[in-house]
Write an enzyme that holds these catalytic residues in place. Structure first.
Site, PDB file in Angstrom:
ATOM      1  N   PRO A 220      -0.779  -1.230  -3.522  1.00 29.19           N
ATOM      2  CA  PRO A 220      -0.044  -0.596  -2.417  1.00 29.19           C
ATOM      3  C   PRO A 220      -0.758  -0.814  -1.094  1.00 29.19           C
ATOM      4  CG  PRO A 220      -1.043   1.053  -3.886  1.00 29.19           C
ATOM      5  CD  PRO A 220      -1.229  -0.279  -4.527  1.00 29.19           C
TER       6      PRO A 220
ATOM      7  N   GLN B 270       4.613   3.844  -4.565  1.00 34.94           N
ATOM      8  CA  GLN B 270       3.512   4.810  -4.597  1.00 34.94           C
ATOM      9  C   GLN B 270       3.961   6.075  -3.870  1.00 34.94           C
ATOM     10  OE1 GLN B 270      -0.136   4.286  -2.257  1.00 34.94           O
ATOM     11  NE2 GLN B 270      -1.324   4.598  -4.124  1.00 34.94           N
TER      12      GLN B 270
ATOM     13  N   TYR C 135      -6.246  11.831   0.170  1.00 33.65           N
ATOM     14  CA  TYR C 135      -4.954  12.415   0.493  1.00 33.65           C
ATOM     15  C   TYR C 135      -4.739  13.670  -0.370  1.00 33.65           C
ATOM     16  CZ  TYR C 135      -4.588   8.112   3.113  1.00 33.65           C
ATOM     17  OH  TYR C 135      -4.843   7.092   3.993  1.00 33.65           O
TER      18      TYR C 135
ATOM     19  N   ARG D  47      -2.866   6.753  -9.217  1.00 39.33           N
ATOM     20  CA  ARG D  47      -4.048   6.145  -8.574  1.00 39.33           C
ATOM     21  C   ARG D  47      -5.077   7.232  -8.319  1.00 39.33           C
ATOM     22  NH1 ARG D  47      -5.055   1.557  -3.925  1.00 39.33           N
ATOM     23  NH2 ARG D  47      -4.799   0.240  -5.738  1.00 39.33           N
TER      24      ARG D  47
HETATM   25  C1  FNR Z   1      -4.591  -0.490   1.602  1.00 43.30           C
HETATM   26  N1  FNR Z   1      -4.872   0.322   0.517  1.00 43.30           N
HETATM   27  C2  FNR Z   1      -3.990   1.306   0.150  1.00 43.30           C
HETATM   28  N2  FNR Z   1      -4.189   2.022  -0.998  1.00 43.30           N
HETATM   29  C3  FNR Z   1      -3.278   2.896  -1.435  1.00 43.30           C
HETATM   30  O1  FNR Z   1      -3.481   3.517  -2.460  1.00 43.30           O
HETATM   31  N3  FNR Z   1      -2.119   3.086  -0.735  1.00 43.30           N
HETATM   32  C4  FNR Z   1      -1.848   2.418   0.419  1.00 43.30           C
HETATM   33  O2  FNR Z   1      -0.770   2.570   0.994  1.00 43.30           O
HETATM   34  C5  FNR Z   1      -2.837   1.538   0.909  1.00 43.30           C
HETATM   35  N4  FNR Z   1      -2.669   0.870   2.089  1.00 43.30           N
HETATM   36  C6  FNR Z   1      -3.482  -0.193   2.405  1.00 43.30           C
HETATM   37  C7  FNR Z   1      -3.149  -1.025   3.477  1.00 43.30           C
HETATM   38  C8  FNR Z   1      -3.895  -2.168   3.739  1.00 43.30           C
HETATM   39  C9  FNR Z   1      -3.498  -3.075   4.867  1.00 43.30           C
HETATM   40  C10 FNR Z   1      -5.014  -2.461   2.921  1.00 43.30           C
HETATM   41  C11 FNR Z   1      -5.822  -3.701   3.165  1.00 43.30           C
HETATM   42  C12 FNR Z   1      -5.359  -1.616   1.894  1.00 43.30           C
HETATM   43  C13 FNR Z   1      -5.965  -0.024  -0.404  1.00 43.30           C
HETATM   44  C14 FNR Z   1      -5.541  -1.184  -1.311  1.00 43.30           C
HETATM   45  O3  FNR Z   1      -4.455  -0.825  -2.149  1.00 43.30           O
HETATM   46  C15 FNR Z   1      -6.718  -1.642  -2.192  1.00 43.30           C
HETATM   47  O4  FNR Z   1      -7.070  -0.597  -3.060  1.00 43.30           O
HETATM   48  C16 FNR Z   1      -7.926  -2.044  -1.363  1.00 43.30           C
HETATM   49  O5  FNR Z   1      -7.542  -2.857  -0.277  1.00 43.30           O
HETATM   50  C17 FNR Z   1      -8.957  -2.783  -2.191  1.00 43.30           C
HETATM   51  O6  FNR Z   1      -8.413  -3.930  -2.773  1.00 43.30           O
HETATM   52  P1  FNR Z   1      -8.642  -5.410  -2.133  1.00 43.30           P
HETATM   53  O7  FNR Z   1      -8.000  -5.435  -0.789  1.00 43.30           O
HETATM   54  O8  FNR Z   1     -10.125  -5.607  -2.046  1.00 43.30           O
HETATM   55  O9  FNR Z   1      -7.977  -6.308  -3.124  1.00 43.30           O
END
Ligand code: FNR
Length: 375
Positions: free
Chosen positions: A25, A101, A185, A233
């Protein structure tokens, strides 16, 4: 040659994933009043066309005041359903299941978008701040507003909000839902002693702090068909002393599984402010051990996430039995066809079938010609 584990299918209840890679997400901050628009369509089309196994929509607010920012997606009224259906149909055209989500941002609601500072909105912001709710009247950080401590009535409204949102997800044709219990959150705030100083049935001992998570899950599970997966999550560990440790999350995961949660998406952190976060050094695959331990000890499927950026690395997570799925965030922003490229790198024989015919056919032909030339 046997198939690399990353490219074997996976089932969660009645939903089938053609491979183990999932769009994590990711908030886009591009919505107005929570509505899906062409931005979200274009953003998700990149992944839908790139061979991914499954996808999750960003944190999507179950109540209007539960948005992280004014630009977050919403699912708090029926007007959100057609836009979500459009995204479901987009993914379905390419054989990819889509989940949403479901989220409430608690004391981290009413935030500015990251490229405008990420901090709280103020009365003078272009989009004015709104009041926030949390388990206790404790601010997220210095310079953040103090949230209102949720009353029992507020809590019931939140639980009902999650259930109604889950019903809308079904109506929109989404395949599964994930409850956002991470990243500081609302649900995480209730679970973490760092944000929850209540003395009633929702605070104090472990069972009380876990109560909101379990009640939300129960309400969501009752609102969706038996064949629809419900994922959760978790922030498996807190980023501050006295917070949640992995043992707590293992215990929570077992309770969630008993309530009908089908998979734990294993993230971490977010309960404290940016100072605490910057002290944590993230290394490749740093959260994979959480997924491995929860899977082994709580006996529930897990998804690993966090700095998984290479095909071999992702494949190893699945091969080791550390997780059942791998979620990718930034690696997919960088390369929306990550799954296809990973399949090529791992020599999956039908890699081209991951792409739509009008792409895969020509790329397969190019590869065949290149191989003939080389022999
Ligand atoms: C996120 N992440 C995130 N996590 C989540 O639980 N809900 C969300 O809406 C978001 N939004 C979000 C936006 C953007 C632009 C990023 C880069 C990240 C966290 C994401 O889902 C993930 O857990 C982390 O980015 C770590 O994984 P990566 O990026 O290292 O593959």
């Amino acid at each position: 040659m046997s198939r690399p584990p990353l490219f074997t299918p996976f089932a969660s209840r009645g939903v089938h994933f053609r491979n183990r890679l999932v769009v994590s997400p990711m908030c886009q901050y591009q919505a107005d009043e929570g509505l899906v628009n062409d931005w979200h369509y274009a953003h998700h089309a990149r992944f839908a066309l790139g061979g991914i196994g499954g996808a999750l929509l960003e944190a999507t607010a179950v109540l209007r005041d539960g948005r992280i920012s004014p630009g977050c997606l919403g699912i708090w009224n029926d007007g959100h359903i057609p836009g979500l259906r459009r995204l479901a149909e987009l993914y379905h055209q390419h054989g990819v299941p889509l989940g949403v989500q479901l989220a409430h941002a608690g004391r981290k609601a009413s935030s500015a978008v990251p490229w405008q500072g990420s901090g709280p909105l103020t009365a003078g912001s272009a989009y004015p701040a709104w009041p926030t709710l949390a388990p206790s009247a404790l601010a997220h950080n210095v310079d953040w507003p103090t949230p209102n401590a949720a009353s029992l009535e507020d809590i019931q409204q939140i639980i009902d909000g999650f259930a109604a949102a889950a019903r809308r997800a079904v109506e929109a044709g989404l395949d599964f839902v994930e409850i956002h219990g991470a990243h500081g959150y609302l649900i995480h705030e209730f679970f973490s002693p760092l944000a929850n100083h209540r003395t009633d049935a929702y605070g104090g001992e472990f069972a009380h702090r876990a109560r909101l998570a379990l009640e939300v899950v129960r309400a969501v599970r009752a609102a969706v068909p038996a064949q629809m997966p419900v994922w959760y999550r978790a922030s498996c560990v807190d980023d501050g002393e006295g917070g949640i440790c992995l043992g707590d999350t293992v215990q929570l995961a077992a309770l969630l599984a008993a309530e009908g949660v089908d998979l734990i998406d294993c993230s971490a952190g977010g309960i404290l402010g940016p100072v605490a976060r910057s002290a944590t050094v993230a290394t490749p695959g740093h959260q994979v051990p959480y997924a491995a331990r929860i899977r082994a000890e709580a006996h529930i499927p897990t998804m690993a996430v966090g700095l998984i950026t290479e095909a071999l690395q992702a494949n190893q997570v699945i091969a080791d039995g550390a997780a059942d799925l791998v979620a990718l965030g930034r690696a997919l922003l960088d390369d929306p066809s990550f799954a296809y490229h990973a399949a090529l790198a791992l020599q999956v024989p039908d890699a081209h079938d991951l792409l739509p015919q009008s792409h895969g056919f020509f790329l397969a032909r190019r590869q065949a010609r290149t191989e003939v030339k080389a022999t």
